[in-house]
Write a protein that holds these residues in place. Sequence first.
Motif, PDB file in Angstrom:
ATOM      1  N   ARG A 177     -10.788   5.727  -8.654  1.00 15.29           N
ATOM      2  CA  ARG A 177     -10.949   6.280  -7.121  1.00 15.29           C
ATOM      3  C   ARG A 177     -11.447   5.769  -6.199  1.00 15.29           C
ATOM      4  O   ARG A 177     -11.064   5.841  -4.889  1.00 15.29           O
ATOM      5  N   ALA A 178     -12.738   4.949  -6.295  1.00 13.38           N
ATOM      6  CA  ALA A 178     -13.167   4.241  -5.386  1.00 13.38           C
ATOM      7  C   ALA A 178     -12.419   3.126  -4.722  1.00 13.38           C
ATOM      8  O   ALA A 178     -12.245   2.869  -3.789  1.00 13.38           O
ATOM      9  N   TYR A 179     -11.435   2.473  -5.751  1.00 21.50           N
ATOM     10  CA  TYR A 179     -10.362   1.536  -5.505  1.00 21.50           C
ATOM     11  C   TYR A 179      -9.473   2.199  -4.353  1.00 21.50           C
ATOM     12  O   TYR A 179      -9.214   1.503  -3.399  1.00 21.50           O
ATOM     13  N   LEU A 180      -8.823   3.504  -4.767  1.00 23.12           N
ATOM     14  CA  LEU A 180      -8.039   3.942  -4.021  1.00 23.12           C
ATOM     15  C   LEU A 180      -8.688   4.321  -2.627  1.00 23.12           C
ATOM     16  O   LEU A 180      -8.023   3.989  -1.416  1.00 23.12           O
ATOM     17  N   ARG A 181      -9.973   4.730  -2.601  1.00 27.63           N
ATOM     18  CA  ARG A 181     -10.656   5.207  -1.501  1.00 27.63           C
ATOM     19  C   ARG A 181     -10.799   3.976  -0.376  1.00 27.63           C
ATOM     20  O   ARG A 181     -10.596   4.200   0.961  1.00 27.63           O
ATOM     21  N   ARG A 182     -11.063   2.843  -1.174  1.00 24.66           N
ATOM     22  CA  ARG A 182     -11.436   1.759  -0.197  1.00 24.66           C
ATOM     23  C   ARG A 182     -10.049   0.992   0.298  1.00 24.66           C
ATOM     24  O   ARG A 182     -10.244   0.700   1.326  1.00 24.66           O
ATOM     25  N   ARG A 183      -8.931   1.438   0.037  1.00 23.88           N
ATOM     26  CA  ARG A 183      -7.739   0.904   0.435  1.00 23.88           C
ATOM     27  C   ARG A 183      -6.958   1.981   1.274  1.00 23.88           C
ATOM     28  O   ARG A 183      -5.917   1.837   1.687  1.00 23.88           O
ATOM     29  N   GLY A 184      -7.723   3.163   1.399  1.00 21.60           N
ATOM     30  CA  GLY A 184      -7.222   4.264   2.387  1.00 21.60           C
ATOM     31  C   GLY A 184      -5.944   4.891   1.490  1.00 21.60           C
ATOM     32  O   GLY A 184      -5.070   5.337   2.493  1.00 21.60           O
ATOM     33  N   THR A 186       0.812  -1.110  -0.064  1.00 25.18           N
ATOM     34  CA  THR A 186      -0.098  -0.063  -0.024  1.00 25.18           C
ATOM     35  C   THR A 186       0.865   1.220  -0.139  1.00 25.18           C
ATOM     36  O   THR A 186       1.436   1.579   1.022  1.00 25.18           O
ATOM     37  N   PRO A 187       0.798   2.005  -1.067  1.00 28.39           N
ATOM     38  CA  PRO A 187       1.489   3.284  -1.058  1.00 28.39           C
ATOM     39  C   PRO A 187       1.057   4.533  -0.100  1.00 28.39           C
ATOM     40  O   PRO A 187      -0.308   4.109   0.368  1.00 28.39           O
ATOM     41  N   ASP A 188       1.728   5.302   0.167  1.00 29.11           N
ATOM     42  CA  ASP A 188       1.417   6.500   0.919  1.00 29.11           C
ATOM     43  C   ASP A 188       0.390   7.379   0.013  1.00 29.11           C
ATOM     44  O   ASP A 188      -0.662   7.931   0.615  1.00 29.11           O
ATOM     45  N   HIS A 189       0.672   7.442  -1.237  1.00 28.41           N
ATOM     46  CA  HIS A 189       0.117   8.440  -2.182  1.00 28.41           C
ATOM     47  C   HIS A 189       0.242   7.940  -3.576  1.00 28.41           C
ATOM     48  O   HIS A 189       1.323   7.363  -3.902  1.00 28.41           O
ATOM     49  N   VAL A 190      -0.845   8.025  -4.420  1.00 23.76           N
ATOM     50  CA  VAL A 190      -0.691   7.600  -5.977  1.00 23.76           C
ATOM     51  C   VAL A 190      -0.784   8.706  -6.629  1.00 23.76           C
ATOM     52  O   VAL A 190      -1.768   9.442  -6.453  1.00 23.76           O
ATOM     53  N   ILE A 191      -0.098   9.057  -7.722  1.00 27.34           N
ATOM     54  CA  ILE A 191      -0.144  10.136  -8.602  1.00 27.34           C
ATOM     55  C   ILE A 191      -0.166   9.528 -10.266  1.00 27.34           C
ATOM     56  O   ILE A 191       0.486   8.538 -10.393  1.00 27.34           O
ATOM     57  N   ALA A 192      -1.212  10.127 -10.839  1.00 31.15           N
ATOM     58  CA  ALA A 192      -1.495   9.264 -12.283  1.00 31.15           C
ATOM     59  C   ALA A 192      -2.203  10.513 -12.985  1.00 31.15           C
ATOM     60  O   ALA A 192      -2.519  11.451 -12.607  1.00 31.15           O
ATOM     61  N   ASP A 193      -1.997  10.292 -14.349  1.00 26.61           N
ATOM     62  CA  ASP A 193      -2.369  11.369 -15.181  1.00 26.61           C
ATOM     63  C   ASP A 193      -3.799  11.199 -15.609  1.00 26.61           C
ATOM     64  O   ASP A 193      -4.569  10.284 -15.004  1.00 26.61           O
ATOM     65  N   ILE A 216      -5.140  12.720  -9.092  1.00 23.76           N
ATOM     66  CA  ILE A 216      -5.249  12.387 -10.532  1.00 23.76           C
ATOM     67  C   ILE A 216      -6.309  13.405 -11.025  1.00 23.76           C
ATOM     68  O   ILE A 216      -7.462  13.676 -10.495  1.00 23.76           O
ATOM     69  N   PRO A 217      -5.642  14.336 -12.075  1.00 29.48           N
ATOM     70  CA  PRO A 217      -6.799  15.501 -12.537  1.00 29.48           C
ATOM     71  C   PRO A 217      -7.949  14.749 -13.330  1.00 29.48           C
ATOM     72  O   PRO A 217      -7.744  13.783 -13.769  1.00 29.48           O
ATOM     73  N   GLU A 218      -9.104  15.469 -13.131  1.00 30.29           N
ATOM     74  CA  GLU A 218     -10.231  15.108 -14.002  1.00 30.29           C
ATOM     75  C   GLU A 218     -10.072  15.420 -15.322  1.00 30.29           C
ATOM     76  O   GLU A 218      -9.523  16.559 -15.695  1.00 30.29           O
ATOM     77  N   ARG A 219     -10.695  14.763 -16.208  1.00 27.34           N
ATOM     78  CA  ARG A 219     -10.840  14.899 -17.820  1.00 27.34           C
ATOM     79  C   ARG A 219     -11.884  16.152 -17.934  1.00 27.34           C
ATOM     80  O   ARG A 219     -12.697  16.108 -17.135  1.00 27.34           O
ATOM     81  N   ARG A 220     -11.965  16.805 -19.018  1.00 29.51           N
ATOM     82  CA  ARG A 220     -12.714  18.048 -18.996  1.00 29.51           C
ATOM     83  C   ARG A 220     -14.156  17.413 -19.059  1.00 29.51           C
ATOM     84  O   ARG A 220     -15.149  18.189 -18.651  1.00 29.51           O
TER      85      ARG A 220
END
Length: 282
Positions: free
Chosen positions: A199-206, A183-190, A211-215
């Motif tokens: 996003r739900a997967y990452l929240r579930r794992r704390g 489990t990482p402390d933080h995940v960064i992605a484009d 991650i920026p939103e698409r337009r």
Amino acid sequence: MVRRHELSDAEWEVLSRLLPPAGFGRPRINDRVVLNGIVWKLRTGSAWRDVPERYGSWQSLYTRFRRWALDGTFSRMLRAIQAEKDAAGDIDWVVSVDSTIVRAHQHAAGGKRGLETGDEAGDHALGRSRGGLSTKVHLACDGHGRPLGFVLTGGNTHDCTRFEQVMAEIHVPRTGPGRPRSTPDHVIADKGYSSRRIRAYLRRRGIRHTIPERRDQAAGLRRRGRAGGRPPGFDRAVYRLRNVVERCFNRLKQWRGLATRYDKTRESYQTAVTIASILLWI
């Protein structure tokens, strides 16, 4: 004297204690010579038959490479080095995730079985797109730009469909008691990874994430008003750290045998990426 594209003394000192012991029977060729030959081949992108004679018979090099690839020797070496780095506090657990496309040379075309049926296990991670056959390397690296885990797919596979698989490949053992860290402390992605599922997967794992939103996603939330919910948070300062994964790909692709795929099988190309990752960690 260490020649160009060979292991340095420091690299050999680390690798020598992680190699499997020799079995019974005929004495095997010197391990350092074999590894030097394998690394030379991958760094230059040459054919096995063109490896210089000073490394011994090319058949012996290829046999050792395939044997250690299939029995997981190189993967275990990578995990062992990661475990040592983690025990020393040398892993930055702000993890960046991305992918890169690798063009497949015509020598790799023999591994394209299964393209017509869509069987990715049969096509050896080769996908057909406008540019021809290619492989995509989905990778997660630590904050210092060193690979923690990666997944191979065909080049026509979308990034977000393999995010959870890449995260599952983050598996750093402990040198002492305890479960491996995954489990990482933080995940960064484009933006390619901007989806509700991720996003739900990452929240579930704390796991915190940037991650920026698409337009189109942001516009959809605005149209729905309050029913759309709050937009996800985004920290530009943290997002600037994502460049480490791009630098990681640049360093891996300095190996000509990785920048262009010559290997027919998934196992061989995956092992090539693993060997390059090992040396990045050292």
